[in-house]
Enzyme design. Sequence first.
Site, PDB file in Angstrom:
ATOM      1  N   LYS A 148       0.558  -1.127  -0.136  1.00 42.64           N
ATOM      2  CA  LYS A 148       0.161  -0.032   0.068  1.00 42.64           C
ATOM      3  C   LYS A 148       0.977   1.135  -0.002  1.00 42.64           C
ATOM      4  O   LYS A 148       0.406   1.847  -0.031  1.00 42.64           O
ATOM      5  CB  LYS A 148      -1.248  -0.279   1.388  1.00 42.64           C
ATOM      6  CG  LYS A 148      -1.782  -0.487   0.954  1.00 42.64           C
ATOM      7  CD  LYS A 148      -3.060  -0.882   2.534  1.00 42.64           C
ATOM      8  CE  LYS A 148      -4.415  -1.254   1.809  1.00 42.64           C
ATOM      9  NZ  LYS A 148      -5.491  -2.043   3.343  1.00 42.64           N
ATOM     10  N   LYS A 156     -11.935  -7.405  -7.929  1.00 39.28           N
ATOM     11  CA  LYS A 156     -13.299  -8.119  -7.112  1.00 39.28           C
ATOM     12  C   LYS A 156     -14.272  -6.936  -7.053  1.00 39.28           C
ATOM     13  O   LYS A 156     -14.445  -5.318  -7.294  1.00 39.28           O
ATOM     14  CB  LYS A 156     -12.978  -8.478  -5.613  1.00 39.28           C
ATOM     15  CG  LYS A 156     -13.045  -7.521  -4.852  1.00 39.28           C
ATOM     16  CD  LYS A 156     -12.819  -8.042  -3.867  1.00 39.28           C
ATOM     17  CE  LYS A 156     -11.985  -7.578  -2.166  1.00 39.28           C
ATOM     18  NZ  LYS A 156     -12.913  -6.752  -1.497  1.00 39.28           N
ATOM     19  N   LYS A 207     -15.610  -1.550  -1.992  1.00 38.71           N
ATOM     20  CA  LYS A 207     -16.842  -0.121  -1.719  1.00 38.71           C
ATOM     21  C   LYS A 207     -15.592   0.870  -2.296  1.00 38.71           C
ATOM     22  O   LYS A 207     -16.545   2.377  -2.139  1.00 38.71           O
ATOM     23  CB  LYS A 207     -17.390  -0.105  -0.454  1.00 38.71           C
ATOM     24  CG  LYS A 207     -16.097  -0.480   0.208  1.00 38.71           C
ATOM     25  CD  LYS A 207     -16.694  -0.228   2.202  1.00 38.71           C
ATOM     26  CE  LYS A 207     -16.694  -2.041   3.175  1.00 38.71           C
ATOM     27  NZ  LYS A 207     -15.074  -2.004   3.505  1.00 38.71           N
TER      28      LYS A 207
HETATM   29  N1  AQP Z   1     -16.438  -8.928  -3.659  1.00 38.83           N
HETATM   30  C1  AQP Z   1     -16.877  -9.177  -2.330  1.00 38.83           C
HETATM   31  N2  AQP Z   1     -17.228 -10.624  -2.390  1.00 38.83           N
HETATM   32  C2  AQP Z   1     -17.186 -11.130  -1.710  1.00 38.83           C
HETATM   33  N3  AQP Z   1     -16.475 -10.894  -0.396  1.00 38.83           N
HETATM   34  C3  AQP Z   1     -16.571  -9.561  -0.223  1.00 38.83           C
HETATM   35  N4  AQP Z   1     -15.753  -8.704   1.269  1.00 38.83           N
HETATM   36  C4  AQP Z   1     -15.654  -7.163   0.470  1.00 38.83           C
HETATM   37  N5  AQP Z   1     -15.684  -8.006  -1.117  1.00 38.83           N
HETATM   38  C5  AQP Z   1     -16.293  -8.465  -1.422  1.00 38.83           C
HETATM   39  C6  AQP Z   1     -15.976  -9.233   2.105  1.00 38.83           C
HETATM   40  O1  AQP Z   1     -16.356  -8.000   2.638  1.00 38.83           O
HETATM   41  C7  AQP Z   1     -16.246  -7.883   4.272  1.00 38.83           C
HETATM   42  C8  AQP Z   1     -15.663  -6.612   5.383  1.00 38.83           C
HETATM   43  O2  AQP Z   1     -14.870  -6.015   4.178  1.00 38.83           O
HETATM   44  P1  AQP Z   1     -13.356  -5.112   4.650  1.00 38.83           P
HETATM   45  O3  AQP Z   1     -14.785  -3.856   5.194  1.00 38.83           O
HETATM   46  O4  AQP Z   1     -12.920  -5.608   5.790  1.00 38.83           O
HETATM   47  O5  AQP Z   1     -12.685  -4.541   3.481  1.00 38.83           O
HETATM   48  P2  AQP Z   1     -12.602  -5.202   1.792  1.00 38.83           P
HETATM   49  O6  AQP Z   1     -12.744  -6.865   2.007  1.00 38.83           O
HETATM   50  O7  AQP Z   1     -11.442  -4.369   1.338  1.00 38.83           O
HETATM   51  O8  AQP Z   1     -14.160  -5.231   1.184  1.00 38.83           O
HETATM   52  P3  AQP Z   1     -13.958  -3.773   0.146  1.00 38.83           P
HETATM   53  O9  AQP Z   1     -15.520  -3.807  -0.057  1.00 38.83           O
HETATM   54  O10 AQP Z   1     -12.910  -4.353  -0.898  1.00 38.83           O
HETATM   55  O11 AQP Z   1     -13.289  -2.342   1.215  1.00 38.83           O
HETATM   56  P4  AQP Z   1     -12.117  -1.766  -0.150  1.00 38.83           P
HETATM   57  O12 AQP Z   1     -12.737  -1.152  -1.544  1.00 38.83           O
HETATM   58  O13 AQP Z   1     -12.152  -0.970   0.857  1.00 38.83           O
HETATM   59  O14 AQP Z   1     -11.377  -2.302  -0.308  1.00 38.83           O
HETATM   60  C9  AQP Z   1     -15.285  -9.008   4.654  1.00 38.83           C
HETATM   61  O15 AQP Z   1     -14.993 -10.278   5.535  1.00 38.83           O
HETATM   62  C10 AQP Z   1     -14.404  -9.111   2.863  1.00 38.83           C
HETATM   63  O16 AQP Z   1     -14.058  -9.989   2.868  1.00 38.83           O
END
Ligand code: AQP
Length: 321
Positions: free
Chosen positions: A108, A189, A192
């Site tokens: 990062k 993937k 958010k």
């Molecule tokens: N695309 C996805 N499909 C299935 N599961 C997902 N998760 C995230 N994206 C997907 C699951 O959501 C939970 C919470 O996520 P997080 O806030 O810990 O961060 P993340 O995995 O990095 O989620 P994002 O949405 O992709 O956020 P950003 O954009 O900030 O990186 C986790 O259990 C994750 O597996």
Amino acid sequence: MTRLSGITPSGHVQLGNYLGAIRRWAADGGPDDLYFVSDLHAMTTAHNPARLRALAAEQLAVLVAAGVPAESIFVQSDLARELGALTWVLECTCSYGEAARMIQFKEKAKGRAGVRLSLLTYPVLMAADILLQGATDVPVGEDQRQHVELARALARRFNTTYGEVFAMPRAVLPVAGARVRDLADPRRKMSKSAGDSAGVVFVLDEPDQVRRKVRRAVTDTATEVAYDPQRPGSANLLEILAACTGEAPEEVAARFGSYAELKDAVAEAVVETLRPVREGARELLADPAELARVRKAGAARAAERGSHRVDAALRLVGAGG
Ligand code: AQP
């Protein structure tokens, strides 16, 4: 066994968060499981304070509306005092080399100017999240495994150096939920914080927005609908529909003669799956007093569960009253 899982308010909650994690938390959670909105972790890169506050409230409302037991949810910053003190104690237990070895930090920070110190130290805050609550099982993906190992190493070092305070945590595989890919770029993937949200379905999107995004989803040039993981766009749509209906993607594929029909079905299934969550969350967000009540009760329980560990840790290192 205490399982601890978090969600970071780095953007609006999206369909992947729901189908991959939140829905499971609501369905399979044990009585001692804990879920938290990790708003402090959303500050390791440039952030907007008002947006962070709003996103944390949104995530809390979505978790409650999705059926995650309210008594097991808290917002991380409501424990900022306990976590701040414990993070300091753990930083004083951690070597610089250990923190600098974290692969996530290297990835990062690479090529970035003005990297915040917190990007280096957030695994120690994560260790504090885990150790404060006495979590034993931490469901994480491969990318966070090293951080849970660090928490384990710090717990062991603290306990042997100063005295037994912390339970030993371990990384466990998350309950397998659906992996949702971006509708506009199915090679990545759904996220958010994606820069371009054209292919991201947000849990609070209105039904027509959901329909529009699904209808514009990238598929492939093949005309027949079949489930083939090598065709990520159509496989993604079939997996989303299967996750909503509880079937296998191959089974679902057999029902459709064209992508247009498939997309209509996916859009309706997603709209209906998200409807109760969207409506429940919006209702809570429109009632700030109720949301504040839920938040305060969660914070009080989490603080009660963990504060004796910070007090003991401070006492053992020779600090605190
Ligand atoms: N695309 C996805 N499909 C299935 N599961 C997902 N998760 C995230 N994206 C997907 C699951 O959501 C939970 C919470 O996520 P997080 O806030 O810990 O961060 P993340 O995995 O990095 O989620 P994002 O949405 O992709 O956020 P950003 O954009 O900030 O990186 C986790 O259990 C994750 O597996």
